[in-house]
Every structure is written in C-alpha cells, then in structure tokens.
Design an enzyme around this catalytic site. Sequence first.
Site, PDB file in Angstrom:
ATOM      1  N   HIS A 155       1.005  -1.128   0.133  1.00 22.44           N
ATOM      2  CA  HIS A 155      -0.171   0.000   0.333  1.00 22.44           C
ATOM      3  C   HIS A 155       1.592   1.217  -0.029  1.00 22.44           C
ATOM      4  O   HIS A 155       0.746   1.871  -0.922  1.00 22.44           O
ATOM      5  CB  HIS A 155      -0.569   0.202   1.059  1.00 22.44           C
ATOM      6  CG  HIS A 155      -2.149  -1.574   1.229  1.00 22.44           C
ATOM      7  ND1 HIS A 155      -2.642  -1.480   0.147  1.00 22.44           N
ATOM      8  CD2 HIS A 155      -1.910  -2.544   1.829  1.00 22.44           C
ATOM      9  CE1 HIS A 155      -3.201  -2.388   0.503  1.00 22.44           C
ATOM     10  NE2 HIS A 155      -3.000  -3.072   2.008  1.00 22.44           N
ATOM     11  N   ASP A 210      -5.115  -8.388  -3.270  1.00 16.60           N
ATOM     12  CA  ASP A 210      -5.177  -7.974  -1.872  1.00 16.60           C
ATOM     13  C   ASP A 210      -6.805  -8.510  -1.947  1.00 16.60           C
ATOM     14  O   ASP A 210      -6.745 -10.464  -1.852  1.00 16.60           O
ATOM     15  CB  ASP A 210      -5.595  -6.848  -1.678  1.00 16.60           C
ATOM     16  CG  ASP A 210      -5.710  -6.010  -0.084  1.00 16.60           C
ATOM     17  OD1 ASP A 210      -5.514  -7.009   0.439  1.00 16.60           O
ATOM     18  OD2 ASP A 210      -5.345  -5.088  -0.310  1.00 16.60           O
TER      19      ASP A 210
HETATM   20 ZN   LIG Z   1      -3.568  -7.034   2.799  1.00 13.36          ZN
END
Ligand SMILES: [Zn+2]
Length: 443
Positions: free
Chosen positions: A260, A311
């Site tokens: 991220h 994800d």
């Molecule tokens: Zn994750």
Amino acid sequence: MQSRLAFEYILTPQGLVRDQALVVDAQGRIERLEPRGKDCDGFLAVPGMPNAHSHAFQRALAGYGEVPEGADSFWSWREAMYHLANRVTPEELFIIAREAFWDMLRGGFTSVAEFHYLHHMPDGRPGAQMGRAVVAAARETGIRIRLLPVFYQQGGFGKPARDEQRRFIHGSVEDFCALLEELHDVELGLAPHSLRAVPAESLPALIAATAKYMDAAAPIHIHISEQRREVEECQEFYKATPIELLAKNVGLDPRWNLVHATHATAAECASIRKAGSTVVICPITEAYLGDGLFAADDFVSAGGQIAIGSDSNCRIDAIEELRLLEYGQRLRKERRARLATSAGLGVPLWTAACRGGAAALGHPGGAIEPGRFADLVVLQREASALRGHDVDTLMDALIIGGSRADIGDVYVGGERRVHAGVCHGQEESARVFNDAVKRLNEI
Ligand SMILES: [Zn+2]
C-alpha cells in the site's frame, strides 16, 4: 521435455516483437526466442503478472458488507472480515483459495505472494493446516505460490490482541518459528503484518530468528501507511510515521516490499527508492476500502519500483488493476497519461509491474527472456479492445479497453493452465464454493 510456443506478437524487455516462438526447457524456463515459422499458439503473449499481495480467503467476502456504517467504514469492513475469518475451516479455506487462484489465472496472474495470517484452527489450536490448505489449493490450480506466513502479535500500537484476532496471533517468535518448521517444504517469505500488529523494535530479532526457514533472498512484506488513522496512531505512539519507523528499525533494502504505502510522503518515497524496496499497490482493493491514492506517477517517474496485488480479491483482473492505477493518478493530478513514457502506456506499465512483481515474489519470472519462467498470458485476436491496433499501440489498447475477458490461454512454466478462458475443474466445483460463501457469511 522441451516445448515450443509461437505467437504473432510477444512482449519482451525490448518491447513488442513480431512472429517469434519461445523454446521452453524441461524445467519450464525460457531457453531462447526464435522465428515463428508456420506454427501459431496465439495472438499476443505477455509475461504472466505476479500477484504481489493476496489474502485468498477474502474472495468469499466480495459483495458482502456494502452498507453505510458511518464515517469509519474501513474498520467496520474489518469487523465483517473477522466474522468470516473466525469461522473458516481448512476444508473451506481450500475451496475458497482454489476459486481465488483459478480466478487469478483467468485474470492474468501466474504467481501469487499469499499474505497468510489465518493460522490457527477455529478453536485456537495451532498448526499448519490452514497454510497447507492454501498451498494445496495453489498446487491444484497450477498457480505459482510464495507463501508469506504472517507474524501478528498485538491488536494495535501498544494494545493487546482482541479475541477476534485469536487465529492470527503468535505469542512469541518461538511459536511462530514452530509454524515455519512445519511448513519446511513450502517456499516461504516473511510477513510481519504491520507496525500495528508487530512492534517495530522487535523486527530485527524476528528477521534473524526466521532466516533459517527461507532462502537468503526471500522477500519480506509488510502492510504500511494504508489508512490515515494508522499513520496518526503511529505518530502518537512513536512520534514517527510508520515508514520512518520501519526505516529506522530495519534499514530498508531490495528484500522489502511495502504493501500500500498509500500515505507515504515525498521524502518517504525517496527513501524507499534509494533502498531499492518495492511498493506493492492494490488499486482495486484500495478503492474498494476507500484507502486513498499512492503518488505512483511521481514514484515511478523518479525510478521507484512498483508491483500490483489483488489483495481482497473482490475483483481479480490484472489488466483492470493497471488501468485503475493509471486512472487514479489522472484523477489525482487532473492530467492524462501519468504512467506513460515515450514508449506509450501499456508497454512500460505492464513491464514495470511484472519486473517489480517478480522481485516481490523473489522469483525469476516477470519477463519473456531466456532464463525466466515461461509464465505467459495470451490475448485473443478477437479481443474487441485490440481490434484495429498494431505493434505501436496494442499494449496501450489493452490497458485502456481490455479486461480478463480478452485472455485466452495462460501458461505457468510452459504448461497451459487456462484454455480459451476456462480453467479445468472450475465449473464442476462452483456449487461447493457457492455453498461455502453463503454459509460463512450468514449472521
Ligand atoms: Zn492486505
């Protein structure tokens, strides 16, 4: 046995080439490229995309929890995830992960770094059954896997773990090493969950103690700077941002993959680039969870390395991930072609995400050249987005207008795992998957 795969177009590190064939050795690696001759196994072959971040079990959560929950919606999603996570058995995890991995292959991903934190049995008993279920699912589908067992020690900065987190938690590094020992025949990497879940000052000891369970170049992955609240809580507790804290405690290097990094500052991005670490961006999930936008265009144009991950697996499509990555930057800057170079958008973007993804998995994949895995995604000639395009714009057309529906065949190590958009076995197992999803999401 050696094999040969011939295509009209192939995306190589030198760009798109025409009418070439790959010679693949018995180990599934590319031996050489040579003129195609009359054979043709497909229209456009691109390197299989490494999926640098996945939680396979969350495939069962997609489409659930789409109701307004006040201002704090990431954290309410997390509660729904805990509800599901605390019920899943190893048998159900196998069913869900297998579906997710089939979807990954059909969506253009040929390998996966599985960030696996659902360790213990539903009643809290430790063991490797859950990790083994994920690996068995990968083996059945044929996707290449790097399992990243997650070390998760506490419930937040300086906070004890909550009961909902009991399946994720290891009380000590020794307990965690016992799990790694049980998984000795699996290719592992290391994943401290986040600085919320693992105190930064304990990371050097964790890395040292776990080194003998993995190869020297095995990747290390960590969730970092995903949500503003996480950054604020870290600053309050440590008087430093998560990325500053990580860099201070471990010294970043090319083994590190920052998942991220959404709220990384320009100075933090510069330190990540300098260290040669990779930022793993998950555009669809970051949009799904309302995380924010990483300054990917500035990072990449300054030489930073990126990879992409699916994800939460709420939608699995490598082409769409890259499109959303590019479009997010356009919306952020109110300008076009943010990740494009003089070679256009598609060639540099697909190439960069594959290169970064191969580093994130610690695998010699991610490019069609001698010595690399013969992991390939083949686009169909009939793909509507590609019609009317030639060598100069084919890859741009793919990123702008293409999707997983345009993928025909997918090869892992030279072996065909998807044929004409279909995975062998997926249709027959639809009912068991549907049943598991419904059962696990019941209130
Ligand atoms: Zn994750």
